[in-house]
Design a protein around this motif. Sequence first.
Motif, short mmCIF file in Angstrom:
data_model
loop_
_atom_site.label_atom_id
_atom_site.label_comp_id
_atom_site.label_asym_id
_atom_site.label_seq_id
_atom_site.Cartn_x
_atom_site.Cartn_y
_atom_site.Cartn_z
N THR A 416 31.49 6.54 28.52
CA THR A 416 31.80 7.24 29.76
C THR A 416 30.82 6.95 30.89
OG1 THR A 416 30.53 9.19 29.08
CG2 THR A 416 32.87 9.14 28.49
N GLY A 417 29.71 6.27 30.57
CA GLY A 417 28.70 6.01 31.59
C GLY A 417 27.83 7.21 31.87
N THR A 418 27.69 8.12 30.89
CA THR A 418 26.85 9.31 31.04
C THR A 418 25.40 8.95 30.75
OG1 THR A 418 28.70 10.70 30.33
CG2 THR A 418 26.51 11.70 30.29
N GLU A 419 24.48 9.40 31.60
CA GLU A 419 23.08 8.97 31.48
C GLU A 419 22.24 9.88 30.59
OE1 GLU A 419 21.40 8.47 35.33
OE2 GLU A 419 22.73 6.81 35.88
N ASN A 420 22.60 11.16 30.50
CA ASN A 420 21.78 12.11 29.74
C ASN A 420 22.54 12.57 28.51
OD1 ASN A 420 20.24 14.37 28.80
ND2 ASN A 420 19.38 14.60 30.84
N ILE A 421 21.94 12.40 27.34
CA ILE A 421 22.61 12.73 26.08
C ILE A 421 22.95 14.22 25.99
CG2 ILE A 421 20.51 13.22 24.73
CD1 ILE A 421 21.84 11.53 22.45
N ARG A 422 22.24 15.06 26.74
CA ARG A 422 22.53 16.49 26.72
C ARG A 422 23.87 16.81 27.37
NH1 ARG A 422 17.81 14.87 26.80
NH2 ARG A 422 16.12 15.82 25.61
N ASP A 423 24.35 15.91 28.22
CA ASP A 423 25.65 16.12 28.86
C ASP A 423 26.82 15.71 27.99
OD1 ASP A 423 25.00 17.38 31.25
OD2 ASP A 423 24.52 15.50 32.26
N VAL A 424 26.56 15.20 26.79
CA VAL A 424 27.64 14.91 25.85
C VAL A 424 27.45 15.74 24.58
CG1 VAL A 424 28.05 12.59 26.74
CG2 VAL A 424 26.41 12.91 24.89
N THR A 425 26.61 16.78 24.65
CA THR A 425 26.30 17.65 23.53
C THR A 425 26.58 19.09 23.93
OG1 THR A 425 24.47 16.14 23.01
CG2 THR A 425 24.53 18.25 21.82
N PHE A 426 27.35 19.81 23.14
CA PHE A 426 27.71 21.17 23.52
C PHE A 426 26.47 22.05 23.71
CE2 PHE A 426 31.70 19.78 21.53
CZ PHE A 426 32.60 20.17 22.51
N TYR A 427 25.64 22.12 22.68
CA TYR A 427 24.41 22.91 22.74
C TYR A 427 23.26 22.04 22.24
CZ TYR A 427 27.37 27.00 23.46
OH TYR A 427 28.27 27.90 23.98
N PRO A 428 22.58 21.34 23.14
CA PRO A 428 21.55 20.38 22.73
C PRO A 428 20.37 21.05 22.03
CG PRO A 428 22.17 20.07 25.04
CD PRO A 428 22.76 21.36 24.60
N ARG A 429 19.83 20.33 21.03
CA ARG A 429 18.60 20.72 20.35
C ARG A 429 17.62 19.57 20.47
NH1 ARG A 429 20.35 24.87 21.04
NH2 ARG A 429 20.99 26.52 19.58
N ASP A 430 16.46 19.85 21.07
CA ASP A 430 15.45 18.82 21.19
C ASP A 430 14.08 19.45 21.01
OD1 ASP A 430 14.73 20.00 23.70
OD2 ASP A 430 16.26 18.80 24.70
N VAL A 431 13.03 18.70 21.28
CA VAL A 431 11.69 19.18 21.01
C VAL A 431 11.35 20.43 21.82
CG1 VAL A 431 10.60 17.69 22.75
CG2 VAL A 431 9.29 18.42 20.76
N ASP A 432 12.02 20.65 22.94
CA ASP A 432 11.73 21.79 23.80
C ASP A 432 12.80 22.89 23.76
OD1 ASP A 432 9.30 20.73 24.92
OD2 ASP A 432 10.55 19.34 26.06
N ARG A 433 13.93 22.64 23.11
CA ARG A 433 15.05 23.59 23.25
C ARG A 433 15.64 23.98 21.89
NH1 ARG A 433 18.10 25.79 26.96
NH2 ARG A 433 16.96 24.74 28.62
N LEU A 434 15.63 25.29 21.64
CA LEU A 434 16.26 25.85 20.44
C LEU A 434 17.28 26.92 20.80
CD1 LEU A 434 16.23 25.66 17.35
CD2 LEU A 434 14.39 27.37 17.32
N THR A 435 17.45 27.18 22.09
CA THR A 435 18.46 28.13 22.57
C THR A 435 19.17 27.50 23.77
OG1 THR A 435 16.87 29.18 24.08
CG2 THR A 435 17.14 30.16 21.88
N PRO A 436 20.32 27.93 24.22
CA PRO A 436 21.08 29.00 23.55
C PRO A 436 21.73 28.49 22.26
CG PRO A 436 22.35 28.08 25.36
CD PRO A 436 21.00 27.43 25.41
#
Length: 436
Positions: A416-436
Amino acid sequence: MIETELGTLRRSHYSDEINSSMDGTQVTVMGWVLTVRGHGNISFATIRDKNGDVSVVAKKGDCPDDIREKISYLKAHSSIAITGNVKSSEKAPSGYEIVPTELRVFSEVEKIPPFEPIAKTVKNIDTRLEVRPIDLRRKVLQHIFNTRSLVLKSIRSYFNDQNFVEINTPKMIATATEGGAALFPIFYYNKEAFLAQSPQLYKEQLTMSFEKVFEIAPIFRAEPSRTNRHLAEAISIDLEEAFIDYNDVMSRIEEIIKISIKTVTDYAKDNPDAEFTIPEIPETIPQYSYDDLVDKMQKAGAKTEWGDDLYPSNLKKIGLEGFYFIKDWPLAPKPFYVKDSKANPKISESFDLMFGDLELSSGSTRIEKRNELAERMKNKGMNTDAFEYHLGAFDYGVPPHAGCGIGLERLIMALTGTENIRDVTFYPRDVDRLTP
């Protein structure tokens, strides 16, 4: 009539099921208020459901006054139902509008979101993620996730057509499958366990029973990476097949990519406001050996040596674009189950599928002999006793086999040409995010 409970009322039509030829037909639509405008004796509202938007026009004399007045005070994001009559209108975006006769307000907005539901871009992604369900109402994300769903459907159809069996493997495991540096430890009753980095060992075992298996499920990687392409929890499309090698897996991936591109292209044709950058794919995805690319990088002035990883910055220097495979990687850094090349024991029968400098998939031919697998484990300093549950299966005729994992989120980014993986993830989990 204005009510607040659903009761026996049910939707009669979605937005895309109504058209101007239904002039005079009574319909019931349900969704969320997108916009509201009031001009004295007339109120305009746009209602959004899962399939699109509906224009509502409440004009004095055409609908009850209490409904017209209530609509004029509704805030964006309120959840409502409207029963009314379809009226053809050249001014309405969809060629029709609904004149309301009944209104139900299920929930009114008590807190104004930090951005408008019609916003095309919102600069701060953390602001969006804090109210993710609201963020996901925006059309740009609706298109991405509708496409994501269709791509998964097409990939599942491919596997079913090719007689693969869909499997489910444990996500709480006793030992690491991909190395111990990126594990999430958990407390499992009275012992330590880990979240699975991949279904690798289980899908290999299942080729003994079913020959061709696939799984689409979460994987967990405790990598402290703060980039636009890394997640701690991701969805992996895994396949494993008996009586093949890594060349056959690359052919399957090529077929999957072509099917996925067609799916996205068809969606974009039906939804011209989906502003995707859809990649082209040649008849055959190019294949480059690791040796070839190291040589190209060195000639381009990159500081890289044989055995080094091929970093994105160096891949950019040699101008590789689109989809391509890098194959025949050095064996040493590869996981213990990857088979070596009989022509050169320092080389592995492995590959990565790339899109530009973005890795989408990794796969290989696997070791099928117990003594070779145990020896590889020992060479990597692994405790073979801890893997006896896996090694023991190799006493019962493990076939030659190969497989791969494809990162769903990164695949959707590429498609789709999306640059940020968080925009293709319903509720992203990464080193800084555990919510919502």
